[in-house]
Design a protein around this motif. Structure first.
Motif, short mmCIF file in Angstrom:
data_model
loop_
_atom_site.label_atom_id
_atom_site.label_comp_id
_atom_site.label_asym_id
_atom_site.label_seq_id
_atom_site.Cartn_x
_atom_site.Cartn_y
_atom_site.Cartn_z
N GLN A 1 0.82 -1.21 0.13
CA GLN A 1 0.02 0.00 -0.11
C GLN A 1 0.94 1.06 0.07
O GLN A 1 2.07 1.28 0.70
N PHE A 2 0.56 2.27 -0.54
CA PHE A 2 1.45 3.43 -0.57
C PHE A 2 0.54 4.53 -0.94
O PHE A 2 -0.87 4.34 -1.32
N CYS A 3 0.74 5.87 -0.63
CA CYS A 3 -0.19 7.05 -0.84
C CYS A 3 0.66 7.88 -2.15
O CYS A 3 1.84 8.12 -2.00
N ALA A 4 0.01 8.41 -2.90
CA ALA A 4 0.42 9.05 -4.25
C ALA A 4 1.18 10.11 -3.95
O ALA A 4 2.33 10.54 -4.37
N GLY A 5 1.06 10.99 -2.70
CA GLY A 5 1.66 12.25 -2.07
C GLY A 5 2.99 11.98 -1.92
O GLY A 5 4.06 12.65 -1.62
N TYR A 6 3.16 10.48 -1.38
CA TYR A 6 4.58 10.21 -1.01
C TYR A 6 5.61 10.35 -2.15
O TYR A 6 6.78 10.58 -1.78
N HIS A 7 5.44 10.11 -3.31
CA HIS A 7 6.29 10.27 -4.34
C HIS A 7 5.58 10.61 -5.81
O HIS A 7 5.59 9.67 -6.43
N ALA A 8 5.04 11.74 -5.80
CA ALA A 8 4.26 12.26 -6.63
C ALA A 8 4.91 11.98 -8.07
O ALA A 8 4.01 11.78 -9.23
N ASP A 9 6.27 12.18 -8.16
CA ASP A 9 6.82 12.06 -9.43
C ASP A 9 6.82 10.66 -10.04
O ASP A 9 7.15 10.48 -11.35
N CYS B 1 -4.54 6.41 -1.82
CA CYS B 1 -3.64 5.29 -1.53
C CYS B 1 -3.88 4.02 -2.13
O CYS B 1 -4.88 3.39 -1.62
N PRO B 2 -3.30 3.46 -3.22
CA PRO B 2 -3.77 2.45 -3.81
C PRO B 2 -2.92 1.30 -3.09
O PRO B 2 -2.02 1.34 -2.37
N VAL B 3 -3.55 -0.08 -3.33
CA VAL B 3 -2.92 -1.20 -2.89
C VAL B 3 -2.48 -1.91 -4.15
O VAL B 3 -3.13 -1.91 -5.29
N VAL B 4 -1.18 -2.20 -4.59
CA VAL B 4 -0.51 -2.36 -5.70
C VAL B 4 0.11 -4.00 -5.50
O VAL B 4 0.48 -4.33 -4.47
N VAL B 5 0.17 -4.68 -6.49
CA VAL B 5 0.82 -6.01 -6.55
C VAL B 5 1.96 -5.94 -7.68
O VAL B 5 1.99 -5.23 -8.81
N ASN B 6 2.95 -6.52 -7.34
CA ASN B 6 4.12 -6.96 -8.16
C ASN B 6 3.78 -7.71 -9.51
O ASN B 6 2.99 -8.83 -9.28
N GLN C 1 6.30 0.83 -15.04
CA GLN C 1 7.53 1.04 -14.93
C GLN C 1 8.18 0.82 -13.61
O GLN C 1 9.24 0.57 -13.26
N TRP C 2 7.27 0.43 -12.61
CA TRP C 2 7.62 0.20 -11.21
C TRP C 2 7.24 -1.23 -11.10
O TRP C 2 7.05 -1.77 -9.85
N ASN C 3 6.92 -1.97 -12.05
CA ASN C 3 6.53 -3.48 -12.23
C ASN C 3 5.34 -3.54 -11.13
O ASN C 3 5.12 -4.39 -10.53
N ALA C 4 4.48 -2.48 -11.11
CA ALA C 4 3.45 -2.43 -10.30
C ALA C 4 2.06 -2.32 -11.25
O ALA C 4 1.88 -2.13 -12.14
N ARG C 5 1.16 -3.23 -10.32
CA ARG C 5 -0.28 -3.39 -10.97
C ARG C 5 -1.19 -3.00 -10.10
O ARG C 5 -1.26 -3.54 -8.77
N MET C 6 -2.20 -2.03 -10.49
CA MET C 6 -3.04 -1.55 -9.28
C MET C 6 -4.00 -2.81 -8.91
O MET C 6 -4.56 -3.38 -9.79
N LEU C 7 -4.31 -2.93 -7.58
CA LEU C 7 -5.15 -3.84 -7.19
C LEU C 7 -6.57 -3.19 -6.68
O LEU C 7 -7.46 -3.62 -7.11
N MET C 8 -6.33 -2.16 -5.92
CA MET C 8 -7.49 -1.66 -5.42
C MET C 8 -7.17 -0.41 -4.57
O MET C 8 -5.91 0.11 -4.44
#
Length: 342
Positions: A88-96, A237-242, A136-143
Motif C-alpha cells: 500500500q502507498f499514498c500518491a503524495g509520498y512520491h508524486a513524481d 492510497c492504492p494497493v498494488v501487486v508486483n 515502470q515500477w513493475n506494479a499493477r493496481m489492485l484496489m
C-alpha cells in the motif's frame, strides 16, 4: 522379513517426504508491506487475505507486515525490485513516480462520500496511462484505500477564517499541501507516523488527516479543535501487486485475488462507516471543539485553493506527455455517472 518391512517403510517415508515437498511447492505465500498499525485504513487488506486463503483452501496466503519490510515512502520501490509481492502507498509520498493518479489528490474535487471515492479511484486506476506508468515500477493496481475528506486538528485557538491560515504550519501532502500554500499556509509532508511528534514538539500547528488516522496516529490527543466541514480533499492510497508475482499465480489463485476486491472494499466501507458514526463521541470524550467554517469562507478557499491548482496540474502534466485533461474529465464523468446510478 524384517528387511522387507524396513524397505517398505523406507519407500513410504521417501514418498511422504516427496509429497511434502510437492505440496510445499504448490502453496503461494505473498508478503504485504503496510505501515503504522492495523486500523480502518488497512482492513480491506486483511479481508482480501482472508478471502484469498479461504477460496484457495489455504494454498494462497498473505503475510501482512506493518513496517517490517519497508518504510511507507519506499513501498513502491520495494514492489519494483520484487522485495515483496503486495503493498500500500499514498500518491503524495512520491508524486513524481505516480503522476497520473495525483489527479485524485487535487483539492476540492467535490467527492461527497466513500462510495464516490471508490468509483473515481477505480475509474482512474483502469486508465491505460495509469497502467503504463505503474508498469515502470513493475506494479499493477489492485484496489484503492478510500478515505474521506481530510480535515484539520489543531492546537491553540480554532482557525475558522481563511486569513487565519496565513502562516499556519500544517502537515499536509500532495494537492492538499498546495491548497494550504495558496492561502498562506506552510505545509510539511512528514509521514503519518511522524505527525504526532511534529504536533507535540510544535513543528506543526495543525495536521490534515482522515478521521481514522487522527485516532490511529494519536493526533486527536494533541488537538484542541477539529474542522468539521473544511473538506479540502483527500489523499489517494492504492494497493498494488508486483506484476511478475501476479503473472506467476495459477489461474485459480488469480481468480481468487481478482474476485475478492469488491468484497474487500465493501467490508472496508462498512467498517469505516462504523468509525465515522463514533467520531462525534470521540471528539466529546477528548474535549475537542468542533469548528464549522462558514460557506463564505469555504467559497474563498475554493477560489484560491481549488481551480487554479487544477488548471496548473493539467498544464504541468500535459507538458510531461500525460493525458491530463482526459484523466481530469474522467473524475467528473465518473462522479456524474455514480450519482445518476444511485
Amino acid at each position: 522379513m524384517g528387511g522387507n518391512t524396513l524397505n517398505i517403510t523406507g519407500k513410504l517415508l521417501c514418498t511422504a517426504v516427496a509429497f511434502t515437498f510437492a505440496t510445499e511447492a504448490a502453496a503461494t505465500e505473498w508478503n504485504v508491506s503496510v505501515w503504522g498499525k492495523r486500523r480502518a485504513f488497512t482492513e480491506h487488506i486483511h479481508k482480501i487475505a482472508d478471502l484469498v486463503s479461504e477460496k484457495t483452501g489455504g494454498e494462497f496466503t498473505m503475510n501482512i507486515s506493518y513496517g517490517g519490510l519497508s518504510k511507507n515512502t519506499e513501498n513502491l520501490d520495494g514492489i519494483s525490485i520484487g522485495a515483496f509481492e503486495m503493498a500500500q502507498f499514498c500518491a503524495g509520498y512520491h508524486a513524481d513516480k505516480n503522476r497520473a493518479i495525483t489527479v485524485l489528490e487535487l483539492p476540492f474535487l467535490g467527492v461527497a462520500n466513500l462510495d464516490e471515492e471508490v468509483a473515481v479511484s477505480h475509474a482512474v486506476y483502469a486508465h491505460p496511462a495509469v497502467a503504463e506508468e505503474m508498469a515502470q515500477w513493475n506494479a499493477r493496481m489492485l484496489m484503492t484505500s478510500p478515505m474521506p475528506q481530510y480535515n484539520l486538528v489543531g492546537t491553540g485557538e480554532p482557525r475558522d477564517e481563511l486569513a487565519e491560515f496565513d502562516g499556519m504550519r500544517v502537515r499536509a501532502t500532495g494537492g492538499l499541501g498546495k491548497a494550504f500554500t495558496a492561502v498562506g499556509g506552510v505545509p510539511t509532508s512528514v509521514t503519518s507516523s511522524e505527525a504526532y511528534q511534529a504536533m507535540e514538539s510544535g513543528v506543526v500547528d495543525t495536521v490534515a488527516f482522515a478521521q481514522h488516522a487522527h485516532l490511529s496516529f494519536g493526533t486527536i490527543n494533541q488537538a484542541a479543535w477539529w474542522t468539521a466541514n473544511l473538506n479540502p480533499g483527500t489523499v489517494n492510497c492504492p494497493v498494488v501487486v508486483n506484476i511478475d508475482a501476479y503473472d506467476a499465480l495459477s489461474d485459480a489463485e488469480r481468480e481468487a485475488l481478482d474476485s475478492s476486491v469488491d468484497e474487500a472494499i465493501a467490508y472496508y466501507l462498512e467498517n469505516y462507516g462504523a468509525l465515522l458514526k463514533q467520531w462525534d463521541d470521540v471528539l466529546e470524550e477528548k474535549g475537542v471543539t468542533k469548528v464549522m467554517i462558514s460557506d463564505e469562507e469555504l467559497a474563498k478557499f475554493k477560489d484560491v485553493g481549488g481551480k487554479p491548482i487544477h488548471d496548473a496540474w493539467i498544464a504541468e502534466m500535459s507538458a510531461q506527455g500525460l493525458p491530463a485533461q482526459e484523466l481530469y474529465d474522467l473524475v467528473f464523468s465518473t462522479l456524474e455517472a455514480k450519482r445518476a446510478s444511485n
